[in-house]
Motif scaffolding. Sequence first.
Motif, PDB file in Angstrom:
ATOM      1  N   ASP A 135      -4.784  -4.476   3.639  1.00 24.17           N
ATOM      2  CA  ASP A 135      -4.798  -3.162   2.988  1.00 24.17           C
ATOM      3  C   ASP A 135      -4.681  -2.015   3.976  1.00 24.17           C
ATOM      4  O   ASP A 135      -4.509  -0.853   3.576  1.00 24.17           O
TER       5      ASP A 135
ATOM      6  N   GLU B 276      -2.459  -1.035   6.398  1.00 23.40           N
ATOM      7  CA  GLU B 276      -1.229  -0.262   6.561  1.00 23.40           C
ATOM      8  C   GLU B 276      -1.025   0.714   5.402  1.00 23.40           C
ATOM      9  O   GLU B 276      -0.674   1.888   5.616  1.00 23.40           O
ATOM     10  N   ARG B 277      -1.262   0.259   4.179  1.00 29.38           N
ATOM     11  CA  ARG B 277      -1.120   1.129   3.008  1.00 29.38           C
ATOM     12  C   ARG B 277      -2.137   2.272   3.068  1.00 29.38           C
ATOM     13  O   ARG B 277      -1.829   3.419   2.757  1.00 29.38           O
ATOM     14  N   TYR B 278      -3.367   1.948   3.488  1.00 27.48           N
ATOM     15  CA  TYR B 278      -4.413   2.966   3.612  1.00 27.48           C
ATOM     16  C   TYR B 278      -4.016   4.037   4.629  1.00 27.48           C
ATOM     17  O   TYR B 278      -4.094   5.236   4.359  1.00 27.48           O
TER      18      TYR B 278
ATOM     19  N   HIS C  43      -1.043   4.787   5.760  1.00 26.73           N
ATOM     20  CA  HIS C  43       0.122   5.541   5.299  1.00 26.73           C
ATOM     21  C   HIS C  43      -0.300   6.649   4.337  1.00 26.73           C
ATOM     22  O   HIS C  43       0.195   7.784   4.424  1.00 26.73           O
ATOM     23  N   THR C  44      -1.224   6.324   3.439  1.00 23.70           N
ATOM     24  CA  THR C  44      -1.716   7.322   2.480  1.00 23.70           C
ATOM     25  C   THR C  44      -2.443   8.455   3.193  1.00 23.70           C
ATOM     26  O   THR C  44      -2.242   9.636   2.883  1.00 23.70           O
TER      27      THR C  44
ATOM     28  N   TYR D  80      -8.831   0.049  -1.972  1.00 25.43           N
ATOM     29  CA  TYR D  80      -8.658  -0.908  -0.895  1.00 25.43           C
ATOM     30  C   TYR D  80      -9.943  -1.712  -0.757  1.00 25.43           C
ATOM     31  O   TYR D  80     -10.959  -1.410  -1.379  1.00 25.43           O
TER      32      TYR D  80
END
Length: 287
Positions: A226, A228-230, A232-233, A248
């Motif tokens: 989780d 990379e997505r975190y 990026h956000t 996440y």
Amino acid sequence: MNTTQSHIKSTETMAEAESALKILFSLSLDLLCTFGQNGYFQQLNPIWEKVLGWTCSQLRSRPWIEWIYPEDREVTLNALRDCGQGKLVEYRNRIYHKDGSLRWLAWRISQDEQGLFYAVAKDITSIKELKSGLDDGNSTGSYEGSKGCENLNRDQQNFKNYFALLTEWLYRYEAVSKISGQLLYEWNTQTNELIWGHNIEQVLGYYPGELTNTRQGWDELIYPDDLERYRHTIERVIVTKEPIHLEYRIRKKDGTYITVENKGQFYLDSSGNLNRVLGATCVCSAS
């Protein structure tokens, strides 16, 4: 009142409490703080960094007694032992500046029924130097005993009223956090300091001081898939100043993971800059 309405009401109450605390702490030119029985500072206003050079995150990372000059620690502990319900304790001690020098602080401290200390301090270094001379190496901290509420002068009573208001908002802040199960936070995107609410042990199992008070420290707890997505956000909202809203998985102290929902909003700091995020993290489920 249905569940949705209750949630909205709780969120509004938390926002009011957080706003009141930020205003009270940010406007004061005195050093304000709270600390508990665990030995660590909990709340510190920005003036600490200006007076002592250390960041608030650094000051919270070690037991508060370690920042005090060794010769003044006994005086300090004696004063705190005499601090109880209805008493306002006054004393003076020396505390380390980041450059290695010492700063004289004049303290007023009170304690609530739950054992939490509320304190205000003034930097009196220049006064002490003028009075006793820079070569006076034998001077130590001093404590003249506590004073009952009936003997408080006007300044002391103002201090008591000031922290009574602060205590009221802290109780509301803590109560709403525990009832809702949400973990409130403040993130300074310029200094990267991350401050968590008092119920972090309830939500994640960590005691205050066990977590690094930076975003990097929090990132280390996020489930690898989780992360990379975190990130990026977070990078996106720093640029756009949009509200944060994502889910996440995060690692608790016992090693298990839980799914959390993170909501946050940018707010103006005392200088009018959009550099702080206030938000709440609530548990969705265990993974």
